[in-house]
Design an enzyme around this catalytic site. Sequence first.
Site, PDB file in Angstrom:
ATOM      1  N   HIS A 133     113.517 -15.029  14.149  1.00 53.67           N
ATOM      2  CA  HIS A 133     113.835 -16.461  14.241  1.00 53.67           C
ATOM      3  C   HIS A 133     114.466 -16.826  15.583  1.00 53.67           C
ATOM      4  CE1 HIS A 133     112.514 -17.846  10.392  1.00 53.67           C
ATOM      5  NE2 HIS A 133     113.230 -16.945   9.746  1.00 53.67           N
ATOM      6  N   ASP A 190     117.049 -11.957   9.436  1.00 56.73           N
ATOM      7  CA  ASP A 190     116.143 -12.134   8.309  1.00 56.73           C
ATOM      8  C   ASP A 190     114.717 -12.318   8.811  1.00 56.73           C
ATOM      9  OD1 ASP A 190     117.035 -14.649   9.410  1.00 56.73           O
ATOM     10  OD2 ASP A 190     116.026 -15.667   7.756  1.00 56.73           O
ATOM     11  N   GLU A 191     113.768 -12.066   7.918  1.00 54.01           N
ATOM     12  CA  GLU A 191     112.356 -12.354   8.153  1.00 54.01           C
ATOM     13  C   GLU A 191     111.861 -11.852   9.516  1.00 54.01           C
ATOM     14  OE1 GLU A 191     112.102 -16.586   7.319  1.00 54.01           O
ATOM     15  OE2 GLU A 191     111.748 -16.159   5.194  1.00 54.01           O
ATOM     16  N   VAL A 192     112.131 -10.587   9.794  1.00 54.24           N
ATOM     17  CA  VAL A 192     111.599  -9.949  10.999  1.00 54.24           C
ATOM     18  C   VAL A 192     110.209  -9.440  10.630  1.00 54.24           C
ATOM     19  CG1 VAL A 192     112.001  -8.205  12.772  1.00 54.24           C
ATOM     20  CG2 VAL A 192     113.947  -9.321  11.652  1.00 54.24           C
TER      21      VAL A 192
END
Length: 525
Positions: A133, A190-192
């Site tokens: 992100h 998060d959300e790598v």
Amino acid sequence: MLCRRRFVVLGVLLPVALTFFAFNVRWNSSAKKATVTRLRNDPEGPLRKLYVVHLDLKGAPPRMYFLKALFRLIAAAGANAILVEYEDMFPFEGVLQNASARNAYSRKEILQMLGYAQECGLEVIPLVQTFGHLEFILKLQEFRHFRELSAFPQEICPSNPDTFSVLVQELIRQVMSLHPTTRWLHIGCDEVFHLAACGRCTGRHMNGRLLFAEHVARVAQFVRSEFVGVTPLMWDDMLRHWSSTDLAESGLGELVEPVVWVYAENIARLLPHYVWHMYGRVFPHVWVASAFKGAYGETALVPDLRRHSENNLAWLRIMRTTKIVQFRGMVLTGWSRYDHFAVLCELLPVSVPSLLLNLLLVLHPRWPKLQAIRLWMQALSCPPTVTPDESFVSDPFQWHLGACSFPGSNLFSAVGSYVALQARAMTLYADLTERHGWLTMYNVRHNFSSPWRLLEAHVSVQRLLRELTAFRNSTAHIMTQYFDQFAVDEWLEQKVDPLAEKMASLENFAQNLIARDTWPRRPLS
């Protein structure tokens, strides 16, 4: 008195709530300073848990006087901290200067915001993304060489030696320079989505989990050594599918505290019980995260009160029944965009009812839900004629709240009007171009229709087009009370302009068809 002051409910104290939630709070400076000092020096704080409101500022920075009113309101409701995700709204300097949006807050404004939080006894936790992100930086030409994959500007490459020393450390240092007294720093992670994908990473012959753990540990160790007394927090989604052995061997249990986020109504379906056993063995403390907005649709207009309240109540049950972990706090997240490139979802002012409702539900778990809702209506300054559905089934958005007087209520009412206009415009467009037989695309392409049949449709289109124009003007005026002109223009372009363009195209089609007074024989070529 402190605006954060909480009261004990003895019997029915709804009349007290009117005073409790009033904005004209008189401040006691010495008491405020004492509270802030106590928060800073006591690792557990004055309350066992922190109840944190997440502010996602990216791309739509609220005006300061709205934030001041909001802080007073959430502190009165019982919140004791805010998690501030600046993204491109932070006034970066030096090598990071271009990472700031052109309408970013100034350092003076951020200090002003932090002052408001301090007055209300709200602890401030900054959030700095340090892995995924990071689109707001990696989208830029001068930073693209830090990407994991050149085509996608989401994640940094953890194997690039300059990523940490040049980019990540500088991001943290600049944000922390304005938060010298914070006890926590959220480092994101998060959300790598792309791990061990570039040539540098694959050349090291390490799997994605090891690369992830290595980078997070490096960031957390830097935070702990550079800012003594600060504990790094991180989102947990990249960890929850690891094995217990892998998590224990990563060493992260001694470095970070995970924030476990699930926004669904059925938390156990996405977070099996074994995850709590794994976290309980590795981490001394765990946080949880629900949502009050930004979880149920990338282009949503207002929060779904039924779904958000069920999500928060589900988290209460988890925290009450799960004994194998020590819960440090709860974060009520409120996303403004799903990522840097996404359009705006629910605006913060129209989400005040959801935020207040869910704060009251999680902070007073022993109250009957109906009692919390009654106090909620008092807090929103609703007239007696406004009566909510306790289950929120018949109207999960509670549009009648536009008649109340909370900060943001006029914008909430305007969004309700937009929903009605949108429904009328889409119905009219579908009726004229698909269901009726005189303004279809076939009629338009061949310039062949009945002028008499089109007259009434033309009048309806013109009337709705005038209403959309009037709505755009009035809503722009309302929105400027809460946002700068950039955010106002963006929301209007996303929501109102497409409807006006549809109506304008229908008007143009109808005018051309009505203007014709002779027609060819069939078949039409």
